[in-house]
Motif scaffolding. Structure first.
Motif: not given
Lengths: 325, 505
Positions: B32-34, B187, B190, B195
């Motif tokens: 879940a990281q951008i 988003r 996310q 990710a």
């Protein structure tokens, strides 16, 4: 899917319009005997067209299938004559297998060496025709030598009617074979992953590889099926015409390709359908047949086929171009 | 239980022949990281993507997924671990429908041999609902705009149970509004625990969407950290290793006392351009901004003789210009660098020299034969002037980077002794360092040779920094002009936003 369906509607409308026009010029067109003979003329071209359809959806082209048809047909008939075999099932299995194996050769060369299908199939066509004439023989097998079982098969009718003067005419039973194979190919193309892989490969070979299609398998499926259908159609042609001519089918490639393109198949690959192809074959055969009916010299047929091919290619190319925004 | 990062690279190196593509690179991506991966062309970004997706095997180093080292990652096992790469070309099937593009992947993974269209349709509908977008399921992909195709590619990745989606330059062909939509979707992903690794060299977008930033230069990681620790200058410095001049291009003195180099009065072209009047002085660089479809390219094409349905007056140095063909326009001194240099501008497989002399053939082949020595000399001079990074002029254009290809295109036009240069998207797909140099070259030409430049661009910072004036175009008409102190990125942005509100798009 929607575009395809629309294309098919358009092709069907063209067909109906052409039938009306031809019928007005010569009402003899609508005689049942003419319709029956038209349908009969569809069978062999149609079977070959189903194979070419697969190849063209995959983005390829094939001009070798008529040579394969001749090879399968002539080899099988000559063998039957030589060993005095009289049957139907086994010869057709062999003819189909020979066509399929020759198709495998196309697939192998095209896939392994990343070669252009047109050049490869031009080469294999010449090779196979030469081998047949040089290695198997050059003489026709005429009706007096033809295995009776094949002739019997070719003569089988679904319905037989009698004219006023006592002669009979009928609708060939081979139309059922054509219909069955067309339905089979249709189901394979629309309902199976191997069928969809043909469309995917034709749309974008690299993308097909990336999502995980085994594209070698797709190529083998496409070219073997086309070869097998051609082999089968070759022997069927021989049994329907009571003749095995090792120099036959010259130039028929063009008719078949024209019919498939007329049926809405894109020369760029990725689209085309069995329904369209069956309609395209019918239109082409009908136009050729009606030239005779309208009293136009046979020699003009080639002009018509060439014209049909070029206009069909032009129209589909225009259709396919209006794509990316 | 300790939670592990989704994917971790430790000390990864990769060489190709003598070239070190990646040198001892470590990077971590949490779920879940951008994260944004930035770097100029050739900095090792693509190599890294291909290592994560299992296309390349690293020479040294470890790949750790969910805390467990992975021995030999191949494309199939990478996908099984939930890594999905969306390449710039998207790898979709243009002639197939949206539905089919979405389900084929899944059916292949499930090793199915038959197609269940109804279930495929359900899956497609569900995943698009999950992304909160609306697409015509039965449309063939080729009929969708780029943004729509991209959504299909993203949806396909999500359907394939992606846990990490790598997007390679996803915003290149998108309008500002489409970029907004893309970011909204990202988003959303996310929030569903997916990710995202963005590969980009666009500053604004990196700053807007990313949480973490990693910068590569020459195969090495040169900077990393939360995006809040960076600003545009810091990123540029990290990417190029030098400070770039972001100052404004000043108008040459006395520009407006002469006959205008280009004068257009009451020009209309087809249904796309209406009653446009403008003037460009010698040495002036004038920008033309507007939304896609505003008529900017049509205007350019009319000046370059590509359109015949033209009414109104065009003058070049006071002489009437009514080009009936491209050849006429070139002879009159007009040069045009098209939007898509690859398909419209360059012969990729041919050498730099062949490409260079293509537009000036008449000059080097006055009769039947090509004057090879003159052509060679002129090409060498252009090669030097444009600072093209290549061993010599015999190499094919296809091996050059985007920035150097663009230099060939521009340089070639200058060999025609152009007086007016029209640039359409001059630095699309060109990395930051090259961009700066191309701008520098354009300014030199304007200043020293009196070239007038009409620059069409979607890149607002580019227009603001490089033009004396910027004209805005809406629905085929010129609707505004910004110059001097008023010419800023923000002012341009609000001018365009006003246009959008008026129903321009």
């Amino acid at each position: 899917m929607r575009v395809l369906r629309n294309s098919n509607v358009v092709i069907a409308l063209i067909l109906v319009a052409a039938m009306v026009v031809i019928g007005l010029i010569n009402p003899a067109f609508w005689q049942l005997s003419n319709i029956f003979s038209l349908l009969k003329a569809n069978v062999v071209i149609g079977l070959m067209a189903l194979g070419v359809l697969l190849i063209m959806i995959s983005g390829g082209i094939d001009v070798s299938f008529t040579a394969f048809a001749i090879a399968a047909m002539y080899l099988v008939v000559r063998t039957m004559v030589a060993i005095d075999y009289d049957g139907v099932i086994l010869p057709f299995i062999f003819a189909t297998a020979i066509g399929g194996l020759l198709g495998l050769m196309n697939a192998g060369i095209i896939h392994k060496f990343h070669m252009i299908p047109l050049i490869v199939t031009l080469g294999t066509a010449s090779l196979v025709r030469g081998l047949v004439l040089g290695g198997v023989g050059t003489s026709n097998v005429n009706i007096d030598e033809m295995p009776p079982s094949l002739i019997e098969l070719g003569r089988a009718n679904i319905v037989t009617l009698e004219r006023a003067n006592g002669t009979t005419f009928g609708l060939t039973a081979m139309i059922l074979v054509y219909a069955a194979l067309a339905i089979l190919i249709h189901l394979v193309l629309t309902r199976t992953m191997i069928g969809r892989s043909v469309y995917a490969y034709g749309a974008d070979p690299e993308a097909a590889r990336r999502v995980g299609f085994k594209t070698g398998r797709t190529m083998i499926f496409v070219y073997c099926t086309a070869g097998a259908l051609a082999g089968f159609a070759g022997l069927l042609h021989s049994s329907m015409s009571w003749l095995a001519n090792p120099r036959g089918f010259v130039g028929l490639e063009l008719d078949v390709i024209a019919a498939v393109v007329l049926g809405g198949c894109s020369i760029f690959g990725g689209r085309g359908s069995v329904i369209g192809t069956v309609l395209g074959v019918f239109i082409l055969v009908m136009i050729q047949n009606s030239l005779i009916l309208m009293g136009i010299d046979m020699t003009w047929q080639r002009v018509v086929v060439g014209g049909v091919l070029i206009s069909a290619v032009a129209i589909t190319a225009l259709r396919d171009r209006r794509s990316p925004a | 239980m300790v939670s592990h990062p989704l994917i971790e690279l430790r000390g990864v190196s990769k060489r190709f022949g003598g070239v070190r593509a990646l040198d001892d690179v470590s990077m971590t991506i949490e779920s879940a990281q951008i994260r944004c991966l930035a770097g100029e062309n050739g900095s090792g970004k693509s190599t890294l993507i291909k290592i994560i997706s299992g296309v390349y095997q690293p020479d040294k180093g470890e790949i750790i997924i969910d805390g467990a080292p992975v021995e030999r990652l191949n494309p199939a096992s990478s996908m099984e671990h939930g890594v999905q790469v969306i390449y710039q070309d998207l790898s979709l099937f243009p002639t197939l429908t949206v539905v089919e593009n979405l389900f084929l992947n899944t059916y292949l993974r499930e090793r199915r041999s038959t197609v269940n269209w109804r279930r495929g349709r359900e899956m497609a509908r569900e995943v698009l609902a999950r992304l909160d977008v609306d697409l015509d399921l039965d449309a063939t992909v080729e009929t969708l705009p780029t943004a729509g195709r991209q959504i299909v590619a993203i949806a396909r990745a999500v359907l394939a149970d992606a846990r990490l989606i790598v997007m390679d330059e996803p915003t290149t062909a998108l309008t500002a509004r489409e970029v907004e939509r893309l970011f909204r979707i990202v988003r959303g992903l996310q929030q569903q625990g997916i990710a995202i690794l963005f590969v980009s060299h666009k500053m604004r977008e990196m700053l807007e969407i990313s949480e973490e930033l990693t910068v590569f230069r020459n195969g090495q990681k040169v900077a990393e950290g939360p995006i809040t620790h960076f600003d545009e200058r810091a990123i540029t410095l990290a990417m190029t290793g030098r400070h770039l001049n972001t100052g404004r291009f000043a108008a040459p003195a006395g520009a407006d006392v002469q006959t205008p180099r280009l004068l257009i009065e009451g020009l209309s072209v087809g249904h796309e351009v209406h009653d446009v009047s403008l003037r460009l002085m010698r040495g002036e660089v004038v920008g033309l901004s507007g939304l896609i479809g505003a008529g900017r390219s049509t205007l350019a094409k009319a000046i370059f003789g590509l359109r015949q349905d033209v009414s109104g007056r065009i003058e070049l140095d006071g002489e009437r210009l009514a080009p009936a063909s491209v050849t006429d326009a070139i002879d009159a001194g007009v040069a045009y660098v098209p939007e898509d240099r690859l398909s419209e501008g360059l012969f990729l497989t041919r050498s730099i020299r062949d490409n260079a002399i293509a537009s000036a053939l008449g000059r080097f082949a006055p009769r039947l034969w090509l004057q090879r020595n003159r052509a060679r000399a002129a090409t060498e001079k252009m090669f030097e002037d444009m600072q093209i990074a290549a061993p010599n002029t015999d190499v094919p254009v296809s091996i050059l980077s985007g920035g150097n290809q663009q230099r060939v295109v521009i340089g070639r036009w200058l060999m025609t002794d152009a007086r007016l240069l029209i640039l359409n998207g001059p630095t699309v797909g060109v990395d930051v360092g090259s961009k700066e140099q191309i701008h520098g070259i354009i300014h030199d030409l304007a200043r020293n040779q009196g070239l007038a430049v009409l620059m069409i661009s979607d890149d607002l910072p580019e227009l603001a920094a490089n033009c004396n004036r910027v004209l805005t175009m809406t629905n085929g008409r010129l609707t505004g002009e910004l110059s001097g102190e008023r010419l800023t990125e923000d002012a341009l942005e609000s001018a365009l936003a006003a246009v959008t509100r008026e129903g321009g798009a």
